[in-house]
Write an enzyme that holds these catalytic residues in place. Structure first.
Site, PDB file in Angstrom:
ATOM      1  N   GLU A  26       4.153  -5.580 -40.403  1.00  0.00           N
ATOM      2  CA  GLU A  26       5.639  -6.994 -40.457  1.00  0.00           C
ATOM      3  C   GLU A  26       4.660  -8.102 -40.357  1.00  0.00           C
ATOM      4  O   GLU A  26       3.033  -7.673 -38.963  1.00  0.00           O
ATOM      5  CB  GLU A  26       6.499  -7.540 -39.392  1.00  0.00           C
ATOM      6  CG  GLU A  26       7.292  -5.975 -39.944  1.00  0.00           C
ATOM      7  CD  GLU A  26       8.594  -6.228 -38.923  1.00  0.00           C
ATOM      8  OE1 GLU A  26       8.468  -7.220 -38.114  1.00  0.00           O
ATOM      9  OE2 GLU A  26       9.458  -5.235 -38.424  1.00  0.00           O
ATOM     10  N   GLU A  65      10.374  -0.464 -33.087  1.00  0.00           N
ATOM     11  CA  GLU A  65      10.728  -1.303 -31.895  1.00  0.00           C
ATOM     12  C   GLU A  65      11.436  -0.627 -31.322  1.00  0.00           C
ATOM     13  O   GLU A  65      12.243  -0.881 -30.658  1.00  0.00           O
ATOM     14  CB  GLU A  65      10.923  -2.437 -32.243  1.00  0.00           C
ATOM     15  CG  GLU A  65      10.322  -3.155 -33.241  1.00  0.00           C
ATOM     16  CD  GLU A  65      10.248  -5.245 -33.745  1.00  0.00           C
ATOM     17  OE1 GLU A  65       9.690  -5.592 -33.259  1.00  0.00           O
ATOM     18  OE2 GLU A  65      11.788  -5.129 -34.487  1.00  0.00           O
TER      19      GLU A  65
END
Length: 703
Positions: free
Chosen positions: A527, A460
């Site tokens: 994820e 991220e």
């Protein structure tokens, strides 16, 4: 930066200064001075400095004890603190949990690379020690396995070095400043530095020396680095080993030889003795090798011996070796020639009492739990783990995505939307060297572990030239592993950064749409199944995709363990505290509770769903039959005993056991000669697979 003798606080705000006098990263192999030492398993030239240290805390740099590292500075009034451990869990500062924001948001108006000088907790650590006899007349180093987030180091009043990157080793040579007795090692640890802008992970924000600290010395001739590539060749039947050794020291009149041993300690390959040189290469093709996989993690041992002119042993080096090939083949990620599906999970290092300072006991509990619940893969979210974790994954058989310590979530994503107006590292030249250094530090330490299948550039942090440079480094240095990075989803101009399509929390229909559109890259969910509260419903919609679309290769549940810190409530009871329970603001409250295991390592009911949907044996019982579908890639069902039972109205009325050997990736219908039951009632037929023998991770009879 090297050869600096005067520290400078300005380094804390300079992303181009991230290592000063730090030793180059290297492999984590073990070495000994004799065969007897090797057999005892004790490294004589390693000494732990863990335990009680003297300690002083300050809220900011202006309040710290500035001269504490001097030999004549009186530290009798210092507190004591345990190393490894976090400052915040030992009575100083306070805990704070935050996800996407930066922890200083709302307190200070900052932009990278600047820090808040009013609130930047400083820990001043002191450890005094005498030098062991075995260390005399040798080069001596100190190794900090994890310090969060930046540290300055002195020995006996002399500045030794500076380092950032909380999750890989920082090592410094101490030799010029050592005394035989009365050495004073001083470490100044800062909670905030420019590094904090790229360590914005979704976790509790701690600081301090939270992993092991060791002294180590090296023999006069030493294998400083070892890089083993152990592949499969000839239709995956034979092994091909290629080991590159970097030697340092007095190489003249010293010789080196090596052997490769199997698990029964039998020599399967022997190299001739040759003179030592700065670089030595060992290569050989070995027929009929036993391959390494998570199903059967067969390990060999490379043993390297260095001798002097009188044939006396100077150094013995050992390194476990797993022969396996992980490759991108026909648009699929394949292990030893077969398509691999990740039954994965994301794992933070965490414990309710110790935070990220986890112990080997914690790691063993975790890995046994994972094996017992059919979890075959871990993403080390979002930083390299302790070195011991990789050794255990090699031995127990867990596949790893090894992730670099990089996350800058708060610099580019606002309220869930990409807004990269001032993101770091991006394509900023002043940040490139430090993020590539993080990739290098991880790779060089972990490169010999067969459990590591994939390198990850971090998490991220959007995309840009700097993260692309990390990927390029991985591929140049190690051609045996593909590279992962999810962030290119947000900026397709940097597609080449990642060798696979990786997404977070995509819906099953979104995954299916990608797979139906003639994709070029295999798909993983780095994820998915956000395991918060009473969740994990609908997981079957994802696991079913693997049966219909070969290019879907599994995913990694978010996440393994709740992040919750033990605290005492107003009634004097110990309870688990989440974000906001420590007067911390900003915070994301209980959003840190996403695990299938609670922070005190009790098992959540959610784990049952994971175990069922991740199983590699599909068992379908009938009234007189059982369909066994063996989805394992390499192992038959010979290690299991099948237990077949009949229940009437919930009560056991008949049972039997049988054994059958169903080949890998095959299925077979087995006839069960059960009696004919005529009494009225609801009948249920169940079958389970039980371990026939004890394993490392469970006892015989485990379901």
């Amino acid at each position: 930066m090297t050869n600096h003798t005067v520290p400078d606080l300005a380094w804390l705000e300079n992303p181009e200064v991230f290592r000063v006098n730090r030793v180059d990263a290297h492999s984590d192999h073990r070495y000994y001075e004799s065969k007897e030492e090797l057999e005892a398993g004790q490294m004589r030239l390693h000494r732990s400095l863990n335990g009680t240290w003297k300690f002083s805390y300050a809220r900011n740099p202006s309040l710290r004890q500035q001269d504490f590292y001097q030999m004549d500075f009186d530290i009798t009034n210092f507190d004591e603190i345990q190393v490894p451990g976090h400052i915040q869990l030992q009575g100083y500062d306070k805990c704070q949990y935050i996800n996407t924001l930066y922890p200083w948001d709302g307190h200070a108006q900052l932009r990278p690379p600047h820090i808040d000088w009013e609130y930047n907790p400083v820990g001043s650590y002191v450890k005094e020690f005498d030098l062991d006899g075995a260390f005399e007349d040798k080069a001596v180093f100190v190794s900090f396995q994890g310090v969060e987030t930046a540290c300055y180091v002195w020995l006996n009043g002399h500045f030794v070095g500076y380092s950032e990157d909380s999750f890989t080793p920082s090592e410094f040579e101490l030799t010029p400043y050592l005394e035989k007795a009365g050495n004073r090692l001083a470490v100044e640890v800062y909670k905030r530095s420019s590094a904090a802008w790229i360590e914005d992970q979704d976790f509790f924000r701690f600081s301090g020396i939270f992993r092991d600290v060791d002294l180590y010395a090296i023999p006069k001739v030493h294998v400083a680095d070892l890089f083993i590539k152990a592949d499969l060749v000839n239709q995956y039947r034979d092994g091909c080993i290629h080991a590159e050794l970097k030697l340092v020291g007095e190489l003249v009149n010293h010789k080196i030889m090596a052997v490769l041993k199997d698990q029964e300690d039998m020599v399967v390959c022997r190299w001739k003795q040759i003179p030592c040189a700065g670089k030595v290469t060992l290569a050989e093709e070995i027929p009929m090798i036993h391959d390494w996989s998570g199903e059967k993690p067969e390990l060999y041992t490379l043993q390297v011996t260095i001798t002097d002119e009188r044939e006396r042993v100077v150094e013995l080096v050992t390194q476990p070796v797993g022969f396996r090939t992980f490759e991108w083949k026909d648009k699929l990620l394949c292990l030893n020639g077969k398509r691999l599906v990740f039954h994965g999970i994301n794992r933070h290092e965490f414990d309710a009492h110790r935070g990220r300072a986890v112990t080997e006991e914690d790691m063993l509990w975790d890995i046994r739990f994972m094996k017992q619940h059919n979890i075959n893969a871990v993403r080390t979210c979002h930083y390299p783990n302790q070195s011991r974790w990789y050794e255990l994954c090699d031995r127990y058989g867990i596949y790893l995505i090894d992730e670099a310590n990089l996350e800058s979530h708060g610099s580019w994503q606002k309220l869930g939307q990409a807004e990269p107006s001032w993101n770091v590292p991006g394509s900023l030249p002043e940040w490139k060297a430090c993020v590539v250094d993080r990739a290098q530090s991880m790779l060089e330490r972990d490169k010999n572990h067969p459990s590591v299948l994939i390198w990850s550039c971090g998490n991220e942090s959007y995309a840009g030239e700097d993260i692309l440079a990390m990927s390029q480094f991985f591929k140049k240095r190690d051609c045996t592993r593909p590279v992962h990075y999810e962030g290119v989803f947000w900026n397709r101009a940097f597609q080449e950064t990642s060798d696979m399509e990786s997404r977070m929390y995509a819906k099953p229909e979104e995954v299916e749409a990608y797979l139906k559109n003639q994709p070029e890259k295999p798909f993983i969910l780095c994820e998915y199944m956000h395991a918060m509260g009473n969740s994990l419903g609908g997981m079957k919609e994802y696991t079913d995709l693997a049966d219909h679309y070969p290019m879907y290769q599994g995913g990694f549940i978010w996440d393994y363990i709740d992040q919750a810190v033990a605290r005492v409530d107003l009634d004097g009871r110990e309870v688990l505290g989440y974000g906001g329970d420590f007067t911390d603001r900003p915070t994301d409250y209980n959003f840190c509770g996403n695990g299938i295991v609670y922070a005190d390592r009790t098992v959540s009911p959610k784990a049952q769903e994971v175990k069922f949907l991740y199983q590699d044996l599909v068992l379908e019982p009938g009234q007189d039959r059982v369909l066994i579908h063996n989805k394992q890639l390499f192992q038959t069902t010979a290690d299991y005993e099948f237990h077949y039972v009949v229940l009437r109205d919930g009560s056991l009325i008949w049972e039997t056991c049988f054994q059958v050997e169903v080949a890998p990736m095959m299925q077979e219908i087995i006839t069960v000669k059960a009696p004919v039951f005529s009494e009225a009632g609801e009948y249920a037929y169940q079958v389970s697979a039980l371990l026939k023998q004890d394993t490392l991770w469970a006892e015989a009879g485990f379901e």
